[in-house]
Design an enzyme around this catalytic site. Sequence first.
Site, PDB file in Angstrom:
ATOM      1  N   GLY A  13       0.773  -1.228   0.000  1.00 55.83           N
ATOM      2  CA  GLY A  13       0.000   0.000   0.000  1.00 55.83           C
ATOM      3  C   GLY A  13       0.810   1.286   0.000  1.00 55.83           C
ATOM      4  O   GLY A  13       0.340   2.309   0.485  1.00 55.83           O
ATOM      5  N   ASN A  15       1.605   2.954  -2.747  1.00 51.88           N
ATOM      6  CA  ASN A  15       0.874   3.835  -3.669  1.00 51.88           C
ATOM      7  C   ASN A  15      -0.410   4.349  -3.026  1.00 51.88           C
ATOM      8  O   ASN A  15      -0.765   5.520  -3.178  1.00 51.88           O
ATOM      9  CB  ASN A  15       0.577   3.099  -4.984  1.00 51.88           C
ATOM     10  CG  ASN A  15       1.764   3.108  -5.930  1.00 51.88           C
ATOM     11  OD1 ASN A  15       2.121   4.158  -6.453  1.00 51.88           O
ATOM     12  ND2 ASN A  15       2.391   1.958  -6.121  1.00 51.88           N
ATOM     13  N   LEU A  94      -8.512  -8.802 -13.947  1.00 53.91           N
ATOM     14  CA  LEU A  94      -9.959  -8.596 -13.963  1.00 53.91           C
ATOM     15  C   LEU A  94     -10.521  -8.960 -15.339  1.00 53.91           C
ATOM     16  O   LEU A  94      -9.923  -8.645 -16.366  1.00 53.91           O
ATOM     17  CB  LEU A  94     -10.280  -7.139 -13.634  1.00 53.91           C
ATOM     18  CG  LEU A  94      -9.846  -6.727 -12.224  1.00 53.91           C
ATOM     19  CD1 LEU A  94      -9.785  -5.209 -12.091  1.00 53.91           C
ATOM     20  CD2 LEU A  94     -10.779  -7.330 -11.175  1.00 53.91           C
ATOM     21  N   HIS A 110       1.868   0.214 -13.190  1.00 53.96           N
ATOM     22  CA  HIS A 110       2.630  -1.014 -13.402  1.00 53.96           C
ATOM     23  C   HIS A 110       4.121  -0.669 -13.390  1.00 53.96           C
ATOM     24  O   HIS A 110       4.543   0.284 -14.050  1.00 53.96           O
ATOM     25  CB  HIS A 110       2.233  -1.657 -14.730  1.00 53.96           C
ATOM     26  CG  HIS A 110       2.931  -2.960 -14.962  1.00 53.96           C
ATOM     27  ND1 HIS A 110       2.588  -4.107 -14.273  1.00 53.96           N
ATOM     28  CD2 HIS A 110       3.964  -3.293 -15.764  1.00 53.96           C
ATOM     29  CE1 HIS A 110       3.384  -5.086 -14.663  1.00 53.96           C
ATOM     30  NE2 HIS A 110       4.232  -4.623 -15.567  1.00 53.96           N
ATOM     31  N   THR A 142      -7.843  -1.809 -19.595  1.00 54.81           N
ATOM     32  CA  THR A 142      -8.654  -2.439 -20.634  1.00 54.81           C
ATOM     33  C   THR A 142      -8.464  -3.954 -20.475  1.00 54.81           C
ATOM     34  O   THR A 142      -7.615  -4.383 -19.698  1.00 54.81           O
ATOM     35  CB  THR A 142      -8.201  -1.992 -22.040  1.00 54.81           C
ATOM     36  OG1 THR A 142      -6.824  -2.342 -22.204  1.00 54.81           O
ATOM     37  CG2 THR A 142      -8.372  -0.490 -22.230  1.00 54.81           C
ATOM     38  N   GLU A 144      -6.890  -6.170 -21.978  1.00 52.78           N
ATOM     39  CA  GLU A 144      -5.516  -6.649 -22.136  1.00 52.78           C
ATOM     40  C   GLU A 144      -4.743  -6.403 -20.837  1.00 52.78           C
ATOM     41  O   GLU A 144      -4.736  -5.276 -20.346  1.00 52.78           O
ATOM     42  CB  GLU A 144      -4.840  -5.777 -23.188  1.00 52.78           C
ATOM     43  CG  GLU A 144      -4.380  -6.449 -24.436  1.00 52.78           C
ATOM     44  CD  GLU A 144      -3.836  -5.378 -25.373  1.00 52.78           C
ATOM     45  OE1 GLU A 144      -2.627  -5.349 -25.570  1.00 52.78           O
ATOM     46  OE2 GLU A 144      -4.646  -4.547 -25.846  1.00 52.78           O
ATOM     47  N   GLU A 176       6.981   5.897  -9.105  1.00 49.12           N
ATOM     48  CA  GLU A 176       5.580   5.521  -8.858  1.00 49.12           C
ATOM     49  C   GLU A 176       4.861   6.506  -7.951  1.00 49.12           C
ATOM     50  O   GLU A 176       3.732   6.921  -8.226  1.00 49.12           O
ATOM     51  CB  GLU A 176       5.492   4.119  -8.247  1.00 49.12           C
ATOM     52  CG  GLU A 176       5.929   3.014  -9.188  1.00 49.12           C
ATOM     53  CD  GLU A 176       5.536   1.630  -8.690  1.00 49.12           C
ATOM     54  OE1 GLU A 176       4.352   1.416  -8.396  1.00 49.12           O
ATOM     55  OE2 GLU A 176       6.417   0.760  -8.598  1.00 49.12           O
TER      56      GLU A 176
END
Length: 220
Positions: A13, A15, A94, A110, A142, A144, A176
Site C-alpha cells: 500500500g 501507492n 480482472l 505497473h 482495458t 488486455e 511511482e
Amino acid sequence: MGARLVILISGRGRNLRALTEAVRDRRIDAELVCVISNRADAEGLAYARAAGIATEVVAHIDFTERSAFDAALAARLRTYAPDIVALAGFMRVLGDDFVREFAGRMLNIHPSLLPKYAGLQTHRRALAAGDAEHGATVHFVTPEVDGGAQVIQGRLTLQPDDDEARLAERVMGEIELKIYPQAVAWMARGDLRLVDGAAVYKSRRLDQALTMAQLEEAFR
Ligand code: GAR
C-alpha cells in the site's frame, strides 16, 4: 465535492499511502470513499483503517470461479458509485465484463516501461535483459493485461549497483509515488479522459505517454 475515488489494493500500500496523502492535502480533488482489498492481510488495509478510511475485503480465495469474484467485487464497487477506480498494487487480473463496466474510470500503475514486462517480476526481468533504462507506467485499464492506453511513464537509468530490491525501491520512490498521484489528480480535475480507447489529456489525444517532465510542481 470532488470525484469519488475508490482504491483497490492487494499488498503493502505505498501507492495507496501516496494517493491518500495527496487527497488529504487537496492535490487530488477527490473524496476517497473506500479502499478494497482482495486479501484480508494486506498491509495497506491496516494503514487505511488507521487513516479513518472505509475499507472492505472481497477475498478472491472465497470464490472458485474468477467471474464470481469479479461479480462480487463489481457489486461492492457499484455501491460507492466511483468516478475513479485506482488499482494500486492490485494483483488480480480482472475479466472483460468487469473492465467494460468501469472502463474510462479505472487506472492502473505497473512497474515497467510498458509495453515491456507486463505481468510479474518486472525489475528482475529488466536487470536480466541488461536494459539501460527501467521505470513505471500509469495506464487506463482495458481487457488486455497491463495493456490499456498509457497516461504517464517515468524512467530512470540503471546503475551498476542496482539489484532487484534496490531497483524496486528506486522505481517506487523516484517514479511511482509521483506519477500515480499526478495521474489521479488530472483525472479528478477532468483533465484526463479515455475517449474511443485513447487517453486524452487537456483535450489532446496522447499518442504516447506523458513523462516526468510534465509533472506539476506539487507532484515532483
Ligand atoms: C507497485 O510496484 C505496483 O506498481 C505493482 O505492485 C506494487 C505494489 O506496491 N503493481 C503491479 O505489478 C500491477 N501489475 P504497493 O502496494 O506498496 O503500492
